[in-house]
Scaffold this active site. Sequence first.
Site, PDB file in Angstrom:
ATOM      1  N   SER A 191      -1.733   4.966  -7.913  1.00 17.88           N
ATOM      2  CA  SER A 191      -0.295   4.937  -8.197  1.00 17.88           C
ATOM      3  C   SER A 191       0.054   4.385  -9.570  1.00 17.88           C
ATOM      4  O   SER A 191       1.069   4.771 -10.137  1.00 17.88           O
ATOM      5  CB  SER A 191       0.436   4.131  -7.118  1.00 17.88           C
ATOM      6  OG  SER A 191      -0.108   2.837  -7.015  1.00 17.88           O
ATOM      7  N   HIS A 219       0.610  10.138  -3.846  1.00 14.35           N
ATOM      8  CA  HIS A 219       0.944  10.740  -5.145  1.00 14.35           C
ATOM      9  C   HIS A 219       0.243  12.077  -5.389  1.00 14.35           C
ATOM     10  O   HIS A 219       0.361  12.639  -6.476  1.00 14.35           O
ATOM     11  CB  HIS A 219       0.614   9.760  -6.283  1.00 14.35           C
ATOM     12  CG  HIS A 219       1.399   8.492  -6.172  1.00 14.35           C
ATOM     13  ND1 HIS A 219       2.662   8.357  -6.693  1.00 14.35           N
ATOM     14  CD2 HIS A 219       1.112   7.312  -5.558  1.00 14.35           C
ATOM     15  CE1 HIS A 219       3.117   7.141  -6.428  1.00 14.35           C
ATOM     16  NE2 HIS A 219       2.196   6.486  -5.729  1.00 14.35           N
ATOM     17  N   LYS A 251       8.081  10.787  -2.281  1.00 18.51           N
ATOM     18  CA  LYS A 251       7.696  11.063  -3.675  1.00 18.51           C
ATOM     19  C   LYS A 251       7.913  12.549  -3.940  1.00 18.51           C
ATOM     20  O   LYS A 251       9.040  12.986  -4.078  1.00 18.51           O
ATOM     21  CB  LYS A 251       6.290  10.535  -3.905  1.00 18.51           C
ATOM     22  CG  LYS A 251       6.300   8.998  -3.705  1.00 18.51           C
ATOM     23  CD  LYS A 251       4.989   8.345  -3.837  1.00 18.51           C
ATOM     24  CE  LYS A 251       5.093   6.830  -3.852  1.00 18.51           C
ATOM     25  NZ  LYS A 251       5.599   6.192  -2.646  1.00 18.51           N
TER      26      LYS A 251
END
Length: 403
Positions: A191, A219, A251
């Site tokens: 991250s 991610h 995300k």
Amino acid sequence: MVAAKVVAAVPRPDLLDRLAVQTAERAQAQLQRHLRTITHVEGPWLDSNGRRLLAFCSNDYLGLAQHPQLIDALKQAADAEGVGSGSAHLICGHRREHAALEEALAEWTGRERALLFSTGYMANLGVMQALLQRGELCVQDKLNHACLLDGAQLAGATLKRYPHADVEAATRQLRSNAEGSALLATDGVFSMDGDIAPLRELAELCANESATFMVDDAHGLGVLGHEGAGSIAEAGLSERDVPILMATLGKAVGCSGAFVAGSAALIDGLTQFARTYIYTTAMPPALAAAARRAVAIAREESWRREKLDGLIQRFRRGAMELGLPLMPSRTAIQPLLLGDSQSALDASRTLEAQGLLAIAIRPPTVPQGQARLRITLSAMHEEAHVDRLLQALSSLQLTKASV
Ligand SMILES: Cc1ncc(COP(=O)(O)O)c(C=O)c1O
């Protein structure tokens, strides 16, 4: 009756006083975190403190958070179902929108089943606590997200952290305790660094050492792999290789929440034993409806990933020409390693003065001496935005020598 003698108690150290001292110390070390209120968002633009800023710090990598179809799905489901789910999944909070989203997520990631959690933090805590017993081995990359590390601690596991992406060190750690059960957990995409874990090597290691392999793809999902199925799919690995996949919906999916995907046995077990699943209110069904729409768009609209890739390459090319301290990342997370906290803060403030928002990330989120500007790119950005960022960065005179 003899009256008990009252002995004046020695005053205990006051917890609130101690917290205040710790907060003051953090401020003195230039490590204090500040809350920023955003008053409006429009694509990559944010309004804050009465100014419009071009942001390079959101994790909305595909630009879905404001997509009209997501908003529409959310509104329609809210009209039909209301706002709150009303209870935990296992009481009466599990609505058909949740069930449909779980099916869509399992299909997307090529897993038998999926289970929703309210946040990624809770998903990781829940998996670790359900799987690991006190003293059992949990091997993790040193740069894993805080909630994976916290999860192992909450479970009372013996946590061993190997140097970043060092498969040999991970092997030694697994072999140091060859007897009992073991879990190896890694971020798919790190991250704060943006690089990708050596997933194939780690999967092979886990198979050889009969350890259970878990990947947090917060991610990677939406960004990497065919139809955005994530870093595991991109590495050509299956549910057999990576039996536990966790990813978030906050995300690239542009919503909020998270899920764990894997075999029916894993999901049945988590439903029974993951306390962060059982003892909490289910996410609003309208949010699940929006997330399901987002999954469909993320899968279909590969132009978003292609555009993002183009922007990443443009940024890296330009940054290399400028001699900026890039890190080895090919994902949407493109940090510039600046070293000390003050340099990172100064760079962030100077960018903000020029109308750009990139956040300084300092210890303890990253190791001492590795403060950085965490720049993130999104399919919402245009090439001109990247060029503007590069131009602003060039005026900061950031070089590798400053590390
Ligand atoms: C790698 C990783 N895992 C888990 C989380 C936690 O997810 P959530 O924000 O949904 O709690 C994050 C960040 O938020 C993350 O970066």
